[in-house]
Design an enzyme around this catalytic site. Structure first.
Site, PDB file in Angstrom:
ATOM      1  N   TYR A   1      16.049  70.426  62.164  1.00  0.00           N
ATOM      2  CA  TYR A   1      14.744  71.069  62.360  1.00  0.00           C
ATOM      3  C   TYR A   1      14.509  72.062  61.228  1.00  0.00           C
ATOM      4  CZ  TYR A   1      16.102  69.589  67.131  1.00  0.00           C
ATOM      5  OH  TYR A   1      16.556  68.897  68.222  1.00  0.00           O
TER       6      TYR A   1
ATOM      7  N   CYS B   1      14.118  80.111  70.136  1.00  0.00           N
ATOM      8  CA  CYS B   1      12.977  80.969  70.480  1.00  0.00           C
ATOM      9  C   CYS B   1      12.707  80.940  71.981  1.00  0.00           C
ATOM     10  CB  CYS B   1      11.724  80.532  69.715  1.00  0.00           C
ATOM     11  SG  CYS B   1      11.241  78.821  70.005  1.00  0.00           S
TER      12      CYS B   1
ATOM     13  N   CYS C   1      -4.262  97.554  74.007  1.00  0.00           N
ATOM     14  CA  CYS C   1      -5.337  96.960  73.222  1.00  0.00           C
ATOM     15  C   CYS C   1      -6.507  96.701  74.157  1.00  0.00           C
ATOM     16  CB  CYS C   1      -4.856  95.655  72.586  1.00  0.00           C
ATOM     17  SG  CYS C   1      -6.159  94.660  71.863  1.00  0.00           S
TER      18      CYS C   1
END
Length: 599
Positions: free
Chosen positions: A339, A446, A71
């Site tokens: 959560y 994560c 990019c």
């Protein structure tokens, strides 16, 4: 005179002879006439043949892969970590990363990647500003389309995004700064959402809407947030303003929807504070119903501007599907979804469980979770607006009291889903999991590093990690999601097929009394004023998006006359050089102190 005339005559004769000779040479010389033939000589014609030799044929493939991946904003944006790297190599890098962190605890399965790892983000955020001399310049090299939607005419037909009329730009902050990079398209963001942001930029000047200036505090439009339902196709546009009044709002919405009739709702969010937070507290709906809906794993979910919803729906279905499979639900289990966010995992699991308890700190997310449960006609799930760690501690204490007969009986927890933020969980939460002693813990993470830290605690307290499944939720970035199955006292891999028989036998043998409980009928006095540094950090990050260090927390504790703790050492000298907590972070830490009853 006669001599002069004779000399001139001889000169003319010589000149005429030379001209005749030149004419003969021009017509007779073959050298220049054969130039086209020289261009077709075999020696030069063979050059393309050399490029097709097998040894060198690999180079164009590699460069093509790189050109497809790179990019032009990558060096300034910093959002993607694996620019220029083929996708297969990215997956290998992430597989090795997870293996390094988690491989000592259990088997790590091959990572699940995407077939099309582009334009997967269904949530797109853009900062708006006016082009500055030090910022991006029109005509600079880059990728994307101009403000009018047409491709640029630079090298290889590619130019950077041009400012809209009035010099208006939108995009992302340059890495480590608050300088806005003008961007029209991003290879990981939803293309329709990017087009909507680009067209909003083009409309602002004609509607005389000024962009917000962070330096002066003047201006109106600060950010635009676009969320799109992957299955439903519904589109939400959130205009974040510095003040609540949007001039000609009805005409503006009409002009925008003429360009993009796909837009389902438009919301004005007011953020009038000088803060790094994107969204403010006040909202008003100026078009549509104020939310969108989408389908995930067969359930319908409501998405509001502030609610958490995974940005990659394709991979989310894979991740959550694996988590539900690990839980091995039979319809007889009591499940805790810690959560829980907007209740996605809990609602999906509720169809195969006896009862689900969802816990979430974000009040807006809990509100959406309750509505999502009603929308899906799920009646065996309850949601609590509380810190997951504190709630689990209280729940474990309540259950311990029930065993000693001091309180009425409580349901035994069979499965715990936990999906903590990047900071992972804390010891208070993990110890409560150990006390509740669910047969299975399904940990969605994560961050493999904090996952490894938490696995170390759980495996030291009677749990065994059985299997880890990495899922590539964020192609082109270094982030990777994992789901891990842990089992209580297991000596080997869990046989998921026989889980039903084992759970049923245990439930028949147990003699317990089922009661409903809530935070209101629990004795919370014992837990007031107690919070770890990690709990305070997690609370501040969840509520404000700010990251605070233990040093900052200790500074504010000392400022309030509180004990900073035995394990935290401030500098011996009061004048020692050290980072000082900013007023913004001090306010956030004080909110956390009040929440936990510290002050």
């Amino acid at each position: 005179m006669k001599k002069k005339m004779q000399i001139n005559k001889k000169k003319e004769e010589r000149r005429g002879t030379q001209e005749k000779m030149l004419k003969v040479e021009k017509t007779a010389r073959p050298a220049k006439a054969e130039k086209p033939i020289k261009a077709t000589r075999p020696a030069k014609a063979e050059k393309p043949i050399k490029a097709t030799r097998p040894a060198k044929a690999e180079k164009p493939i590699k460069s093509a892969e790189r050109a497809d991946a790179v990019c032009p904003y990558a060096k300034k944006c910093g959002g993607c970590d694996y620019q220029g790297m083929p996708y297969e190599k990215q997956l290998k890098e992430k597989q090795a990363y997870v293996q390094k962190q988690v491989g000592n605890f259990c088997k790590v399965l091959p990572i699940l990647g995407m077939d099309e790892p582009y334009h997967y983000r269904n949530k797109v955020h853009a900062v708006f500003d006016i082009e500055k001399k030090r910022g991006s310049r029109p005509g600079a090299r880059g990728n994307g389309k101009a403000a009018n939607g047409k491709q640029g005419n630079g090298k290889n037909g590619r130019l950077a995004a041009k400012p809209a009329p009035g010099g208006i730009i939108s995009g992302v902050y340059k890495a480590g700064t608050h300088e806005v990079i003008n961007i029209d398209a991003c290879q990981i963001e939803d293309e329709l959402s990017s087009a909507i942001i680009r067209d909003i930029r083009g409309l602002l000047h004609s509607f005389k809407i000024k962009t917000y200036d962070e330096d002066t505090g003047y201006g109106l439009l600060r950010h635009v947030l676009v969320r799109r339902g992957f299955h439903s196709g519904e589109v939400m546009v959130v205009l974040v303003l510095g003040s609540p009044v949007l001039p000609s709002k009805n005409h503006f919405v009409k002009a925008l929807r003429e360009l993009h009739p796909e837009i389902s709702t438009v919301i004005v969010n007011v953020n009038d504070k000088r803060t790094s937070m994107v969204l403010g507290d006040k909202e008003s709906v100026i078009y549509g119903k104020g939310y969108i809906e989408d389908t995930l794993c067969g359930c319908t979910f409501r998405i509001s501007p502030k609610s958490f919803y995974q940005v990659n729906p394709v991979q989310t279905e894979i991740l959550y599907g694996k988590a539900i499979a690990y839980a091995a639900l039979t319809g007889n289990e009591t499940v805790v979804d810690a959560y829980c966010g907007t209740g996605t995992i809990g609602i999906i699991a509720a169809k195969s469980a006896k009862k689900v308890i969802g816990v979430e700190l974000n009040r807006d997310a809990v509100r959406d979770a309750v509505k999502n449960a009603k929308c899906n006609n799920v009646k065996n799930i309850d949601f609590y607006n509380a810190d997951a760690g504190q709630f689990m501690v209280e729940m474990a204490e309540y259950r311990a009291d029930a065993k000693t007969g001091e309180k009425n009986g409580a349901d035994e927890v069979d499965v715990v889903f936990m999906d903590p933020p990047r900071a992972g969980s804390d010891e208070a939460f993990l110890s409560s999991v150990v006390t509740l002693a669910p047969k299975r813990v399904v940990y969605v993470s994560c961050n493999p590093e904090t996952l490894a830290r938490d696995l170390l605690y759980l495996t030291k307290h009677g749990y065994r990690a059985q299997e880890c499944q990495p899922v590539d939720m964020f192609p082109w970035t270094k982030h990777v999601e994992t789901v891990v199955l842990l089992s209580k006292g297991a000596k080997g891999p869990v046989d998921l097929c026989s889980a039903r028989t084992e759970v049923e036998r245990r439930l028949v043998d147990s003699r317990k009394v089922k009661v409903d409980f809530s935070l209101e009928n629990m004795d919370l006095s014992e837990f007031k004023g107690k919070a770890t540094y990690e709990q305070i950090k997690a609370y501040v990050l969840e509520k404000t998006g700010l990251k605070v260090s233990s040093l900052y927390i200790a500074q504010i504790k000392k400022k309030c006359g509180l004990d900073v703790g035995e394990n935290f050492n401030l500098p011996k000298s009061e004048n020692a050089r050290q980072p000082q907590c900013t007023p913004e972070k001090e306010e956030a830490i004080m909110q956390a102190f009040k929440h936990f009853g510290i002050v």
